[in-house]
Design an enzyme around this catalytic site. Structure first.
Site, PDB file in Angstrom:
ATOM      1  N   GLY A  90       0.850  -1.181   0.000  1.00 59.09           N
ATOM      2  CA  GLY A  90       0.000   0.000   0.000  1.00 59.09           C
ATOM      3  C   GLY A  90       0.882   1.224   0.000  1.00 59.09           C
ATOM      4  O   GLY A  90       1.823   1.300  -0.775  1.00 59.09           O
ATOM      5  N   ALA A 123       5.224  -2.271   0.185  1.00 57.17           N
ATOM      6  CA  ALA A 123       5.511  -1.374   1.312  1.00 57.17           C
ATOM      7  C   ALA A 123       5.974  -2.158   2.538  1.00 57.17           C
ATOM      8  O   ALA A 123       6.855  -1.711   3.277  1.00 57.17           O
ATOM      9  CB  ALA A 123       4.277  -0.542   1.657  1.00 57.17           C
ATOM     10  N   GLU A 194       9.085  -7.398 -10.087  1.00 61.38           N
ATOM     11  CA  GLU A 194       7.940  -8.231  -9.713  1.00 61.38           C
ATOM     12  C   GLU A 194       8.239  -9.692 -10.032  1.00 61.38           C
ATOM     13  O   GLU A 194       8.760 -10.009 -11.102  1.00 61.38           O
ATOM     14  CB  GLU A 194       6.688  -7.739 -10.435  1.00 61.38           C
ATOM     15  CG  GLU A 194       6.324  -6.338  -9.943  1.00 61.38           C
ATOM     16  CD  GLU A 194       5.051  -5.803 -10.563  1.00 61.38           C
ATOM     17  OE1 GLU A 194       4.532  -6.423 -11.503  1.00 61.38           O
ATOM     18  OE2 GLU A 194       4.579  -4.763 -10.091  1.00 61.38           O
TER      19      GLU A 194
END
Lengths: 234, 234
Positions: A90, A123, A194
């Site tokens: 987030g 995060a 990723e």
């Protein structure tokens, strides 16, 4: 022994939440029936309850109960008593502000250094670094400090994106931003694409997942570290 | 009368530094022989001298001398005595930290509110907003405050990029980030695409340049404002 997983993202494109991390998560939390979820980063402004429910649904399939940190009357006591932790992604500024204001940052770091397993995504991985100063997030709140848990001797840049030389966009590339960071600080930065994650077992720090990571050090040209590479030596 | 130009970017793809803004800059600084350049944002870590030289070269063609703020013995006196200002882009955290530490943020705002012309590009435009909390930049330093000059009753997001629905990347889109900002604050945000700028003349605030801007307000769906649109009414 320290047991930590810091993942670039929670979700791979076209997959369900956390699915690609299932083997790593099962190993990390083996024998642990319940963990505490830290929902403070609130991606997209989702409520703490809804965010915790999303994590709990994913972990239920693996036989692990998840309880949101916000549901405990005293979050310090909750952190002390938990058997393991998952901090979701987030906004890093939101996450760091609340951890500091609730006096949980150093406490959580101490518990993880003491051997309780920790999973972070995005995060939640940023806070495993020395500080949060290579986050991609907007400064939507003002934290009392940018210092984070310092579980690894470098900073992370999750969702790392390579420069696109044929883009007409004049905003800074990720590489440019990290180079600007190195005009101010000497902490190495791992550009974590990723599908990649960092695995910590005791003093060993290893790059896992598909593909390589981009390593940035002040005063050096960036270079690639392959999956399986030793990140304790950068 | 207030005279302000806040541009999304200094440079359009394939063009020279500031070229697309020449008519706006000539009008803004008409009759002014010398301005002060604020180089604090240091894009890519460039030195204050080199950054000032780049600005000076562009302005020389228009008959305007540029002096770097860092070359004055007392920056407060320099701001008070200057006839106009240009703040270049780079890292907004660096820029805001130094303006606050040198006690220049409120002083500069007061001089501009008093009628001295101000040009900002990118980070230099961010500081024209209410606060810097919709910047795209990395928090490479820790400013004492995120408050900025509040020359316009909204925040800016320079280099605004539309979401790319077919991207497989799972990092947040710009729109997602601005929506997260609105879970915390009610300040409207102007997503300023490259090639657009905000022109302030007295109390009139107008969108200029090619193309529209994206307007974000807390609790509302974002919408497009065409070039020529009145930004004082959002």
């Amino acid at each position: 022994m320290r047991k930590i997983v810091l993942a670039s993202t929670s979700t791979l494109f076209g997959q369900d939440y956390l699915t690609y991390l299932e083997p790593a998560i099962r190993e990390l939390f083996a024998g642990i029936p319940e963990i505490v979820f830290i929902p403070y980063a609130r991606p997209g402004g989702i409520s703490h309850d809804d965010y915790t429910a999303r994590a709990a649904a994913a972990f239920a399939a693996w036989g692990i109960q998840v309880r949101g940190l916000h549901t405990f009357p005293d979050p310090e006591v909750a952190i002390r008593h938990a058997a393991g932790y998952f901090t979701g992604g987030g906004n890093t500024f939101l996450l760091v502000k609340q951890l500091h204001e609730n006096k949980l940052m150093d406490l959580l770091a101490a518990e993880v250094e003491g051997g309780k397993p920790y999973l972070g995504t995005s995060a939640g991985s940023n806070i495993g670094g020395v500080n949060m100063q290579t986050t991609n997030d907007m400064p939507i709140v003002y934290p009392p400090s940018f210092q984070t848990m310092d579980l690894v001797p470098f900073n992370l840049n999750p969702h790392y994106l390579d420069p696109q030389p044929d883009s007409g966009h004049m905003g800074e590339t990720r590489e440019t931003r990290i180079r600007e960071f190195h005009t101010q600080q000497n902490i190495p930065v791992v550009g974590l694409r990723e599908g990649s994650w960092i695995e910590v077992k005791g003093t060993e720090i290893t790059l896992r997942g598909n593909g390589s990571a981009r390593i940035f050090k002040a005063g050096h040209e960036p270079y690639e570290m392959p999956s399986g590479g030793n990140l304790s030596l950068i």
